[in-house]
Design a protein around this motif. Structure first.
Motif, short mmCIF file in Angstrom:
data_model
loop_
_atom_site.label_atom_id
_atom_site.label_comp_id
_atom_site.label_asym_id
_atom_site.label_seq_id
_atom_site.Cartn_x
_atom_site.Cartn_y
_atom_site.Cartn_z
N ALA A 431 -2.80 6.79 -17.40
CA ALA A 431 -1.90 7.23 -16.34
C ALA A 431 -2.59 7.68 -15.10
N GLY A 432 -3.79 8.15 -15.14
CA GLY A 432 -4.54 8.69 -14.13
C GLY A 432 -4.55 7.72 -12.97
N THR A 433 -4.56 6.33 -13.47
CA THR A 433 -4.76 5.19 -12.57
C THR A 433 -3.45 4.51 -12.00
N VAL A 434 -2.59 4.35 -13.08
CA VAL A 434 -1.22 3.88 -13.01
C VAL A 434 -0.14 4.73 -12.03
N ILE A 435 -0.24 5.88 -12.41
CA ILE A 435 0.91 6.48 -11.74
C ILE A 435 0.66 6.72 -10.08
N PRO A 436 -0.65 6.99 -9.76
CA PRO A 436 -0.95 6.88 -8.25
C PRO A 436 -0.78 5.50 -7.66
N THR A 437 -1.11 4.47 -8.41
CA THR A 437 -0.83 3.17 -7.91
C THR A 437 0.64 3.00 -7.78
N ALA A 438 1.60 3.47 -8.71
CA ALA A 438 2.88 3.06 -8.63
C ALA A 438 3.54 3.82 -7.67
N PHE A 439 3.28 5.09 -7.25
CA PHE A 439 3.57 5.65 -5.97
C PHE A 439 3.14 4.96 -4.74
N ALA A 440 1.93 4.52 -4.80
CA ALA A 440 1.59 3.73 -3.61
C ALA A 440 2.52 2.61 -3.46
N ILE A 441 2.70 1.81 -4.59
CA ILE A 441 3.63 0.80 -4.17
C ILE A 441 5.06 1.04 -3.85
N LEU A 442 5.66 2.07 -4.26
CA LEU A 442 6.80 2.46 -3.90
C LEU A 442 6.75 2.81 -2.47
N ARG A 443 5.70 3.28 -2.00
CA ARG A 443 5.70 4.08 -0.53
C ARG A 443 5.39 2.72 0.40
N ASN A 444 4.68 1.75 -0.11
CA ASN A 444 4.53 0.53 0.79
C ASN A 444 5.86 -0.34 0.80
N ILE A 445 6.89 -0.32 -0.34
CA ILE A 445 7.99 -0.81 -0.22
C ILE A 445 9.06 -0.33 0.75
N LEU A 446 9.04 1.22 0.35
CA LEU A 446 10.16 1.86 1.17
C LEU A 446 9.96 2.31 2.65
N TYR A 447 8.79 2.58 2.80
CA TYR A 447 8.66 3.04 4.38
C TYR A 447 7.31 2.99 5.13
N ARG A 448 6.10 2.71 4.32
CA ARG A 448 4.98 2.67 5.00
C ARG A 448 4.95 1.28 6.10
N ASP A 449 4.03 1.56 7.09
CA ASP A 449 3.73 0.61 8.11
C ASP A 449 2.65 -0.51 7.49
N ASN A 450 2.97 -1.67 6.90
CA ASN A 450 1.89 -2.42 6.34
C ASN A 450 1.37 -3.57 7.37
N ASP A 451 1.85 -3.50 8.70
CA ASP A 451 1.41 -4.66 9.60
C ASP A 451 -0.14 -4.74 9.86
N HIS A 452 -1.01 -3.58 9.64
CA HIS A 452 -2.24 -3.65 9.91
C HIS A 452 -3.22 -3.96 8.47
N VAL A 453 -2.32 -3.95 7.30
CA VAL A 453 -3.19 -4.08 6.12
C VAL A 453 -3.97 -5.51 5.99
N ILE A 454 -3.60 -6.35 6.25
CA ILE A 454 -4.53 -7.71 6.20
C ILE A 454 -5.72 -7.50 7.30
N ASP A 455 -5.38 -7.02 8.39
CA ASP A 455 -6.84 -6.95 9.06
C ASP A 455 -7.73 -5.91 8.64
N ASP A 456 -7.34 -4.76 7.87
CA ASP A 456 -8.20 -3.83 7.30
C ASP A 456 -8.76 -4.59 6.09
N LEU A 457 -8.15 -5.28 5.28
CA LEU A 457 -8.54 -5.83 4.14
C LEU A 457 -9.70 -7.11 4.64
N ASN A 458 -9.57 -7.70 5.61
CA ASN A 458 -10.61 -8.65 6.08
C ASN A 458 -11.72 -7.83 6.47
N ARG A 459 -11.60 -6.80 7.38
CA ARG A 459 -12.93 -6.10 7.48
C ARG A 459 -13.70 -5.48 6.50
N TYR A 460 -12.67 -4.89 5.24
CA TYR A 460 -13.52 -4.75 4.13
C TYR A 460 -14.16 -5.43 3.42
#
Length: 891
Positions: A431-460
């Motif tokens: 639960a310590g892993t799943v619950i934070p991930t689930a909330f992150a998923i919900l936030r990304n679906i509902l309101y977060r700005d995801n336009d920069h994510v791919i560029d960030d991942l490529n750099r990572y």
């Protein structure tokens, strides 16, 4: 002293060079307590060698067999007939004749005999060669015995035996023949017993075919046998056939057909009691030989005689486990679009990457097991959790529908439910892993700005690859292998937690868009266009980059001609001396710098990368040049983006006109934006892993070069036949048992011919669950993975490096991984034998707007190259419109 005759009591399975596979197995049966075998002897291979050695032309005749044309078979038939006629007319040396007659008289001249061929390449663990030579039954008298032995020798060169040896790579001159001379028994009932079900592969089920008279009626296929299946001393299946004919001994020698009349035709020819007795004998024989057996038996006056046993060579190996629980194994290769055999190093690398059930943090996973040079997940421990059992089949259907169906079927079986361990509860720590991930998923679906994510991942990813490259360069020898194991073990635990909050929203929003459109509008008309040409997909970008290379080359005829005859070793250097080559070179260098670590089957580290074998890309480049206009690949991709935008606007416009339209349109706009901004990440996990596999391979080849310099390896690629721990030991000790390399090469060659199942149990049963499809009669069914209908010429392509396609062809392939992406811009549709809704080919097909059907069993065999076909990617089927093979191109 040369022995021309050996009695069964004098030989065993180690006598194969002297008495052939069938003779060695029969003699071994003779020594098993409780197994009755009719008496007899073997005329040895020395007798055969000395017999053919009297011929002055025999060697010249068999040398011709290696050069005769097998298609058509006319030449082969003529060559075989010449050898057989010559041997049947050749006089038998007197010492051989005397030895046979003496043994026959000792065994009993008053008896009738079965005379059977036994080649040294027959009834072997990896090649049965069953039925390739001749058998003579009910033979009596000295002259007929000797004539039958000579005919058996000649039958080593039947057309079917010659063709079989050619296909399996056996040298005609090195195969020798023994002849079994065995007392005939005249059974009321005879048949064949398999100690593993030959259809499902289940090792717990004994399958018995039985019919009246001699067993040759079954072997020759002139009678439908009764079928009995026995498990745990119980007959679990019993099918009584209508038996119209039997083969019986003829009074003057040989055999004859006899009609079965009246009620006897439908009479059960084997009692349940005798079926169970046979099954017990079969298990005894199987245990003695150490593997499943194909056994011929006879029932005479209620006594059971065994007249042959050979290994069953067609069963797929079962992954090894240490307990007797009922296990379920799922193929790793099918979801990964790589069902080919993998060499030991590739297997070791993948098992090291999996982070579960390890004896040490950087060791190999006990959940990922080798069988048939492929890898299988043992998902049995997961099935102990109720939550997993409820969700897993549906999740797996998105990856490979047939695998999901197979898991659902297995979970629903009585034998699983009755023997399943008590339900376990998921670990609280999870639960310590799943619950934070689930909330992150919900936030990304509902309101977060995801336009920069791919560029960030490529750099990572670029930073991690560079960091691990430096770590590998800082060490050598055993320390480098330890570093490789550490890096591999960290890959999946590093990348998936980072990517899950973005990949899951990308996939979930696609499902939600379809669900809400259907709920609010009654259809999903725009769904197939919404995924077209999203930004940031590294695999799509690779396909566009290859199109750029094709455009750079198309205006230089000398470069195109060079590509057609180039070799891997000088591919780039040779281009410099070709007119126009200097202009094309920068595009190629840039492509290999970005994507040179990729290839088909790229999860197997031992596969040559494009950088190592650039000629693999030549067919795709030439197809691009021939099939597409300059810049068309870029224009098509831009058009896909416009079509996606237009589809989104149509969908939003339709929603705005419904009740609550403003709210619905706003909600849908968010889902579309999240999906298109994140779905490009779908290919990043493999992109991350494959870059690291390339680093690991380069480091390993440096160690291999050092072992070659020390004389331990003869070639750097011999390292492919060792696991990572074994490589470390060789580096530490400087010693290597080279017999291991030869054994593993042989095993790999055998395994490469096998067809791996998607799902199998620990009993060896292959679970086949057909994907559902609303299909017309005669259509091939699969999974609908990219909507739309396409009709065109099928191009059946088994290997990317042999691909030839024109624009508008329908690609039919065993699978498509990222290495196949260069062909997608040319394809009007795609059909694959493996895959599901969320596998690579399906995702990229949707991005290109290409109809696709995945999971079509046997597609590359059932669909002929050049055949007109129609594929329905919305409902999941393929229709064959003509006979095919027209305008066929070489593959």
């Amino acid at each position: 002293m040369t022995r021309y005759v050996l009695f069964f009591a004098e030989i065993n399975r180690s006598s194969l060079p002297a008495v052939g596979g069938k003779g060695a197995n029969l003699a071994e049966l003779w020594h098993i307590p409780g197994i009755a075998v009719p008496e007899g002897f073997c005329v040895t291979t020395d007798a055969y060698a000395d017999f053919v050695g009297t011929s002055l032309i025999f060697k010249d005749l068999i040398d011709l067999l290696d050069v005769v044309d097998m298609d058509p078979l006319t030449e082969l038939k003529q060559a075989g007939e010449r050898i057989r006629s010559h041997l049947e007319a050749l006089a038998m040396p007197v010492p051989i004749e005397q030895a046979i007659v003496k043994a026959w008289r000792k065994t009993g001249p008053e008896h009738r005999y079965a005379i059977r061929s036994s080649a040294t390449a027959e009834d072997l663990p990896d090649a049965s060669f069953a039925g390739q030579q001749d058998t003579y039954l009910n033979v009596a008298g000295e002259k007929d015995i000797l004539d039958s032995v000579r005919k058996c020798w000649a039958s080593l060169f039947t057309d079917r035996a010659i063709a079989y040896r050619r296909r399996n790579g056996f040298d005609h001159g090195k195969v020798r023949l023994s002849v079994i001379v065995q007392r005939m028994v005249f059974p009321e009932v005879a048949g064949i017993m398999f100690t593993a079900d030959p259809i499902t592969g289940n090792r717990a089920v004994v399958s018995i075919d039985a019919s009246f008279g001699l067993g040759e009626a079954l072997v020759s296929g002139i009678v439908t046998a009764d079928l009995y299946k026995v498990r745990d001393d119980k007959v679990i299946v019993k099918n009584t056939a209508c038996k119209e004919v039997a083969i019986r001994a003829a009074s003057g020698g040989g055999t004859e057909k006899a009609a079965i009349t009246g009620d006897k035709r439908i009479e059960q020819c084997l009692t349940d009691e005798n079926a169970i007795r046979l099954a017990r004998m079969g298990r005894n024989i199987e245990e003695h030989f150490g593997g499943p057996q194909d056994i011929e038996w006879c029932l005479v006056n209620n006594d059971i005689f065994i007249v042959q046993s050979r290994p069953i060579t067609t069963l797929y190996p079962v992954p090894p486990v240490a307990d007797d629980r009922l296990h379920l194994f799922l193929s790793l290769g099918h979801p990964q679009m790589m069902t080919a055999a993998i060499k030991p190093l590739g297997i070791s690398v993948l098992r090291t990457m999996v982070p579960f059930r390890k004896a040490s943090p950087n060791g190999e996973s006990g959940l990922l097991l080798e069988a048939g040079s492929r890898l299988y997940f043992d998902i049995t421990p997961l099935l102990a959790y109720r939550e997993v059992r409820e969700k897993l089949p549906a999740l797996l259907r998105n990856v490979d529908e047939a695998i999901g169906q197979a898991v659902a079927e297995f979970i629903g079986r009585d034998d699983f439910r009755l023997n399943a361990p008590p339900d376990k509860k998921l670990p609280v720590a999870l639960a310590g892993t799943v619950i934070p991930t689930a909330f992150a998923i919900l936030r990304n679906i509902l309101y977060r700005d995801n336009d920069h994510v791919i560029d960030d991942l490529n750099r990572y990813i670029a930073n991690r690859v560079n960091e691990n490259r430096n770590r590998l360069q800082a060490v050598s020898g055993p320390a480098r292998i330890a570093m490789i194991q550490e890096i591999l073990s960290s890959l999946l635990p590093t990348i998936f937690p980072r990517l899950a909050p973005y990949i899951v929203p990308a996939l979930v929003t696609y499902k939600l868009i379809g669900h809400l459109a259907r709920k609010w509008l009654g259809d999903t008309a725009e769904l197939c266009d919404i995924s077209k040409a999203p930004p940031g997909n590294v695999t799509s970008e690779m396909g566009l980059a290859l199109g750029d290379v094709a455009d750079a080359a198309r205006e230089h005829p000398a470069v195109i001609e060079y590509f057609q005859q180039a070799n891997d070793a000088t591919f780039l250097d040779g281009l410099r001396s070709v007119p126009g080559g200097e202009k094309v070179l920068p595009a190629l260098v840039n492509f290999f710098a970005r994507y040179g670590m990729r290839c088909t089957g790229e999860i197997d580290l031992t596969r040559p990368r494009w950088r190592e074998s650039p000629t693999q890309l030549v067919p795709a480049l030439l197809s691009h040049i021939a099939g597409m206009a300059p810049g068309q690949h870029r224009r098509d991709f831009a058009a896909g983006q416009q079509e996606a935008d237009a589809a989104a606007e149509r969908l939003l416009s339709r929603l705005s006109q419904t009740s609550g339209g403003m709210f619905r349109a706003k909600r849908m706009r968010r889902l579309i934006h999240v999906h298109r901004s994140l779905i490009g990440i779908r290919e990043h996990p493999k992109y991350f892993v494959v870059q690291h596999l390339d680093l690991v391979k380069q480091a390993l080849m440096l160690e291999a070069a050092s072992l070659v310099a020390e004389g331990i390896l003869e070639d750097p690629e011999e390292i492919y036949w060792l696991s990572l721990p074994e490589i470390a030991r060789v580096l530490e000790t400087g010693r290597l048992d080279r017999t291991i390399l030869a054994e593993r090469r042989d095993k790999y060659a055998r395994d490469a011919k096998l067809t791996p199942p998607r799902a199998m149990t620990g009993e060896g049963e292959i679970i086949i669950a057909k994907p559902s499809a609303d299909a017309p009669p005669g259509a091939l069914t699969g999974s609908a993975v990219s909507a739309g209908v396409a009709e065109g010429r099928a191009r059946v392509i088994l290997r990317l490096e042999e691909a030839q396609m024109d624009k508008g062809d329908i690609l039919v392939a065993p699978f498509t991984d990222p290495g196949w992406t260069p062909l997608f811009p040319l394809a009007a549709g795609i059909v694959t034998e493996v895959g599901g809704l969320m596998t690579h080919g399906a995702v990229v097909a949707r991005e290109y707007g290409i109809p696709a059907v995945a999971g079509v069993d046997g597609a590359t065999i059932k669909i002929k190259d050049g055949q007109q076909i129609r594929i329905d990617g919305t409902r999941g089927f393929v229709q064959l419109l003509d006979g095919g093979n027209e305008n066929k191109k070489p593959r």
